[in-house]
Design an enzyme around this catalytic site. Structure first.
Site, PDB file in Angstrom:
ATOM      1  N   CYS A 131       0.816  -1.217   0.000  1.00 17.56           N
ATOM      2  CA  CYS A 131       0.000   0.000   0.000  1.00 17.56           C
ATOM      3  C   CYS A 131       0.847   1.265   0.000  1.00 17.56           C
ATOM      4  O   CYS A 131       0.556   2.226  -0.730  1.00 17.56           O
ATOM      5  CB  CYS A 131      -0.953  -0.010   1.194  1.00 17.56           C
ATOM      6  SG  CYS A 131      -0.168  -0.432   2.765  1.00 17.56           S
ATOM      7  N   HIS A 243      -2.892   6.373   4.684  1.00 19.08           N
ATOM      8  CA  HIS A 243      -1.448   6.476   4.865  1.00 19.08           C
ATOM      9  C   HIS A 243      -0.961   7.825   4.343  1.00 19.08           C
ATOM     10  O   HIS A 243      -1.443   8.315   3.309  1.00 19.08           O
ATOM     11  CB  HIS A 243      -0.722   5.380   4.083  1.00 19.08           C
ATOM     12  CG  HIS A 243      -0.879   4.004   4.645  1.00 19.08           C
ATOM     13  ND1 HIS A 243      -1.570   3.723   5.809  1.00 19.08           N
ATOM     14  CD2 HIS A 243      -0.423   2.797   4.186  1.00 19.08           C
ATOM     15  CE1 HIS A 243      -1.525   2.420   6.039  1.00 19.08           C
ATOM     16  NE2 HIS A 243      -0.846   1.842   5.069  1.00 19.08           N
TER      17      HIS A 243
END
Length: 343
Positions: A131, A243
């Site tokens: 990710c 994130h």
């Protein structure tokens, strides 16, 4: 023509997001099958706003006749069942780390290296990157095309959803516990995550880096350019979803802020939110549930020749996992991969 699609790990956070993304993007599926471990068989999961799927037992499932398998069950499970599905003719798009660095398996971010899909028939498996790697290379690609990236130094600020539902539960319970005088007990993390940051994701390697930091380096080279040097420090933060990364880039050739802004604004999958005033930047809480990689705080880095720095944020469950996998499936359909197989 519609396709039969299996979602493996359908009861997990990423699996549920895969089902949601398939429905939202109206993927041309005649049938969607939810699969998980035997202990989850019989549970129900949502598919779109109205449909509900009953979870089937992965261990007993026959993949014959399934066109696409979106896998996110954990690396050890994918290691066993992804090759089994691929041998049955199912094209596996695997979200785990197990296959990413195998040389005959494409590691793909469609906005960056869709051309790599040409080799997927060797194993019938395509790997979805980490990710944190995905969002960084989406932002780097348009800049690399202008001036070629030489070196990247990145610090990540990674949400607990990257570690799964139990990690999200731990953040919630620890946060609540702080306010009722219940001492937090770390179980999913090495230290208390509530009101804290932990510079440790995945296991430590001999050189002092962690496996997550190693992934960012080797995956960036495989996806974008084998000559790029990457130094990463990966940090878990008390955020549920999203994130963030502080990225410092050294280029081979001069590149101005204006050139970078223009390239990023024109790039697929990127949204520039960069006003030099209070609140003129993206943060995880604002982009949860969104598809793009958001780029902010773009500025010159005067400490190196031809340097730029920027901040990027993305929903790790969507672009960092589920959306990227579905986009790979969409690209295979667009390229006519399944029609060629049928012929």
């Amino acid at each position: 023509m519609g396709y039969r699609v299996a979602v493996v790990g359908a009861t997990g956070a990423v699996g549920r997001e895969m089902l949601k993304t398939l429905a939202e993007r109206d993927f041309p599926a005649d049938e969607v099958i939810a699969l998980a471990s035997g202990r989850s068989a019989g549970q129900e999961v949502s598919f779109g706003e109205k449909a509900v799927l009953k979870v089937q037992n992965l261990e007993k499932f026959d993949f014959a006749g399934v066109d696409i398998g979106l896998f996110s069950p954990g690396a050890s499970v994918s290691a066993v069942h992804a090759p089994r599905a691929a041998a049955a003719g199912c094209v596996v798009i695997d979200n785990t780390s197990h296959f990413r660095m195998e040389p005959d398996i494409p590691l793909v971010v469609p906005e960056v290296n869709r051309h790599a899909l040409r080799g997927f028939r060797k194993r019938n498996i395509i790997a979805n990157p980490n990710c944190s790697t995905i969002q960084m290379v989406v932002a780097l690609k348009p800049l690399h095309d202008i001036a070629r990236v030489r070196r990247v130094v990145v610090a990540t600020y990674q949400s607990v959803s990257g570690a799964g539902k139990e990690a999200m539960d731990e953040l919630w319970s620890q946060t609540r516990g702080v306010f009722v005088n219940d001492s937090p007990r770390p179980e999913q993390f090495t230290k208390q995550i509530a009101f804290n940051v932990i510079p440790h994701i995945d296991r430590f390697l001999e050189d002092g880096s962690t496996k997550e930091e190693w992934k960012m380096a080797v995956e960036t080279r495989k996806i974008l350019d084998p000559d790029i040097a990457v130094m990463a420090t990966c940090v878990r933060v008390p955020v549920f979803i999203g994130h963030a990364e502080a990225v410092h880039v050294e280029f081979e050739r001069p590149i101005t802020e204006q050139q970078a802004w223009e390239a990023l604004r024109a790039a697929p999958g990127v949204t520039v939110l960069d006003r030099r005033d209070d609140g003129g930047y993206a943060t995880p809480v604002e982009i949860a549930g969104e598809d793009p990689v958001y780029v902010s705080r773009l500025r010159k880095d005067p400490t190196v020749p031809h340097g730029l720095a920027f901040w990027c944020v993305a929903d790790n469950l969507r672009k960092g996992a589920a959306l990227n996998a579905v986009q790979i499936a969409e690209e295979l359909v667009r390229q006519g991969a399944f029609e060629r197989q049928a012929a």
